[in-house]
Enzyme design. Structure first.
Site, PDB file in Angstrom:
ATOM      1  N   ASN A 518      47.129 -96.546   5.764  1.00  0.00           N
ATOM      2  CA  ASN A 518      48.073 -97.518   6.317  1.00  0.00           C
ATOM      3  C   ASN A 518      47.707 -98.990   6.179  1.00  0.00           C
ATOM      4  OD1 ASN A 518      49.922 -95.547   7.421  1.00  0.00           O
ATOM      5  ND2 ASN A 518      48.260 -95.062   8.834  1.00  0.00           N
ATOM      6  N   TYR A 519      46.459 -99.294   5.962  1.00  0.00           N
ATOM      7  CA  TYR A 519      46.076-100.709   6.003  1.00  0.00           C
ATOM      8  C   TYR A 519      45.428-101.248   4.735  1.00  0.00           C
ATOM      9  CZ  TYR A 519      47.133-100.382  10.915  1.00  0.00           C
ATOM     10  OH  TYR A 519      47.787-100.192  12.103  1.00  0.00           O
TER      11      TYR A 519
END
Ligand SMILES: *[C@@H]1O[C@H](CO)[C@@H](O)[C@H](O)[C@H]1NC(C)=O
Ligand SMILES: *[C@@H]1O[C@H](CO)[C@@H](O)[C@H](O)[C@H]1NC(C)=O
Ligand SMILES: *[C@@H]1O[C@H](CO)[C@@H](O)[C@H](O)[C@H]1NC(C)=O
Ligand SMILES: *[C@@H]1O[C@H](CO)[C@@H](O)[C@H](O)[C@H]1NC(C)=O
Ligand SMILES: *[C@@H]1O[C@H](CO)[C@@H](O)[C@H](O)[C@H]1NC(C)=O
Ligand SMILES: CC(=O)N[C@H]1CO[C@H](CO)[C@@H](O)[C@@H]1O
Length: 561
Positions: A518-519
């Protein structure tokens, strides 16, 4: 799929055509055979089907630590009673007197039996394959796309992450009447199961979900969406990292501005500026308005209370230290002590003046004010963009620092270390897996065995060399070469195992998956793999490669975040 939020196209785009078959519901409850008994206070008691179903949820978790937790037990018992007949309710008044062991044994035996019956299993997987073919795909515009989660979760007991106050509550069965369908008007609408109706059929082409319903525990909306590998998801993902890259260009200016604002005459501006500093420096979440209040007592930056921080003018040789201790998203504890700038410290002292522990730290600020301010600073800016930016840039820097011209296992260790640095930054902790000690021991015995093997191989090499010295013929020379190669090979294998052990030990309490998924801009990873000649399969597994297909196609070794 808790983390999935409703997605709207941000650039005004729409789909024109959407056709799908709707969700697959959980199979109906099958009552237990009559020889599997439930006992209350030592006596056999036949439960009504509804009460029995809920009892089986508990029985299935009997070996789990959850069922010993008071909160879990209380929540479960309260919800279970709601499913009982009046008669059952009047009899069953004490959970500790309930004996679920026969049920639990029955399910364990079933699981075991399923493992044994390979033939039947094959049939099941064929049936599975058919369901995937029928429900697992949709047509969006001119593309056939895979659907991520076309199965609706079966009912059960809510677990939650961390020490969630709602754990043990009954997660209700979702029925067609709970479900909203989104598809295009001119498509073949999905049919509800015979004798049922959908809650609603919509034709909203500005959203990307196909099916939605509201779950009963937290009241949040769940969605069925396209697979991460789909075109539209890839585009979203790409946009997210492009926004983070835009932040990179203006972050210096934003920092200069908030530092200036620490000196503002207006309290609300000072508070906003300190909050922004925390979001930037600590990757804190802004604080979700929806989540606050009635559910779990979790907070984000804007909703921090006086009791969540402590100020130390000096601590362990550092000046102006702030200690944070609160429950963040999903009730995961956030604990951190960090030195801050003097002006931030002075401001915090000011914010704390004349307040009680349960008062808001930032009383002139809320999430919507902060988000609005972020929008003004940069189009599309949210607290999450700071996280994405910091995580990605940190990965890139760490990879540059840590990787060296070395063997592949060592390179992968460097990658994982860089990934860990990011996970720590994002507070992605985990409890060490239950099997941790055991698997470490296994690995250690492999290492020990390998060491013995190496000692043997070295001894053999030595004697072969001695032999060669005496006899000086081709055959013994060749034997020396062979033994040398064997030693080298075993040395390499040993090194690989040792690197693996280091990696696993360092990874004990950190979850890498979330930040990876996600990052971290996947293009950084792809570029690193290309630059250092590491195959992408060593870093991303199949799911991840599908999700990041766009980046694997796009990035070259010179990509800079
Ligand atoms: C519930 O049952 C347990 C076990 O028999 C007993 O120790 C406990 O005192 C009971 N609690 C109440 C409130 O009756
Ligand atoms: C990222 O976060 C860390 C931890 O707060 C901070 O020290 C660092 O300066 C940040 N890096 C960037 C480039 O923002
Ligand atoms: C946030 O504060 C503003 C201004 O004080 C107020 O108008 C708004 O309703 C608040 N929003 C929330 C969600 O509390
Ligand atoms: C890939 O890794 C993630 C965690 O990082 C895991 O959740 C997922 O199940 C894995 N997928 C496969 C196909 O191994
Ligand atoms: C990259 O790795 C492959 C296989 O490991 C090897 O055959 C190739 O020579 C390597 N290339 C470079 C440039 O190191
Ligand atoms: C969650 C939700 O309701 N999403 C959208 C579905 O479609 C309607 C219009 O048909 C929108 O108003 C909703 O926001």
């Amino acid at each position: 799929f808790d983390q999935w939020e409703e997605e709207r196209y941000t650039d005004g785009s729409k789909w024109k055509f959407l056709e799908h078959k709707g969700p697959v519901f959980a199979p109906p409850y099958e009552p237990l055979p009559s020889n599997v008994k439930f006992y209350y206070d030592g006596k056999h008691m036949k439960l009504s089907p509804q009460a029995e179903e809920v009892a089986t949820f508990f029985a299935k978790m009997l070996d789990h630590e959850y069922t010993t937790k008071e909160v879990f037990r209380n929540n479960f018992f309260k919800d279970w009673k709601k499913e009982m007949t009046p008669e059952e309710k009047s009899k069953i008044t004490n959970l500790s007197k309930c004996d679920f062991t026969e049920m639990s044994e029955y399910f364990k035996a079933q699981t075991e039996a399923r493992k044994q019956m390979s033939k039947e299993e094959k049939q099941v997987s064929k049936e599975n394959e058919r369901i995937v073919q029928e429900y697992g795909f949709c047509v969006m515009d001119n593309h056939k796309e895979r659907i991520a989660n076309f199965r609706i979760e079966p009912p059960g007991l809510f677990r939650g992450r961390g020490d969630h106050p709602k754990m043990g509550m009954l997660k209700r069965r979702i029925r067609p009447e709970d479900v909203i369908i989104n598809c295009s008007k001119d498509s073949k609408h999905p049919k509800p199961p015979p004798g049922t109706k959908w809650k609603e059929v919509r034709h909203d082409n500005k959203v990307t979900w196909l099916v939605s319903w509201t779950e009963n525990i937290q009241g949040s909306i769940k969605y069925i969406m396209l697979n991460p590998s789909s075109r539209i998801k890839g585009e979203k993902d790409w946009q997210k990292y492009e926004t983070a890259r835009r932040l990179k260009k203006c972050v210096d200016q934003i920092r200069a501005q908030y530092r200036d604002d620490w000196k503002s005459k207006e309290m609300r501006i000072r508070q906003r500026a300190v909050a922004l500093y925390f979001i930037d420096k600590l990757a804190l979440r802004a604080g979700n308005e929806k989540e606050e209040g009635e559910t779990a007592d979790t907070v984000g930056c804007c909703s921090l209370r006086v009791e969540h921080i402590k100020l130390y003018p000096e601590l362990n040789g550092q000046e102006f230290v702030v200690e944070f201790d609160f429950l963040g998203k999903d009730s995961i504890r956030y604990y951190n002590t960090i030195p801050v700038e003097k002006r931030v410290f002075k401001n915090l002292q000011l914010f704390l003046e004349n307040k009680q522990p349960e008062d808001d730290l930032f009383d002139r600020l809320n999430t919507s004010i902060l988000n609005k301010h972020l929008q003004e600073l940069m189009d599309g800016l949210t607290a999450k963009v700071f996280r994405t930016y910091n995580a990605s840039i940190t990965l890139q820097q760490q990879l540059k620092e840590l990787t060296s011209e070395d063997n592949t296992p060592a390179k992968i260790l460097s990658y994982n270390r860089a990934n860990r640095a990011v996970a720590i930054l994002c507070n992605h902790q985990r409890a060490p897996p239950k099997t941790f000690e055991k698997s470490m021991q296994n690995l250690q015995s492999k290492i020990d065995a390998k060491k013995d093997q190496l000692a043997d191989a070295r001894r053999e090499l030595k004697s072969a060399k001695a032999d060669a010295k005496v006899r000086k013929d081709e055959k013994t020379k060749k034997a020396v070469e062979t033994k040398k190669k064997a030693v080298q090979r075993i040395e390499e294998q040993l090194m690989k195992l040792e690197v693996q052990a280091t990696d696993r030990e360092e990874n004990k309490q950190i979850a890498l998956g979330t930040s990876k998924l996600n990052y971290l801009d996947p293009r950084i990873t792809v570029a690193w793999c290309k630059k250092w000649n590491v195959t992408i399969e060593k870093i991303y597994n199949k799911t991840q490669r599908e999700k990041f297909a766009w980046a694997i196609d796009m990035a070259d070794k010179d990509f800079e975040f």
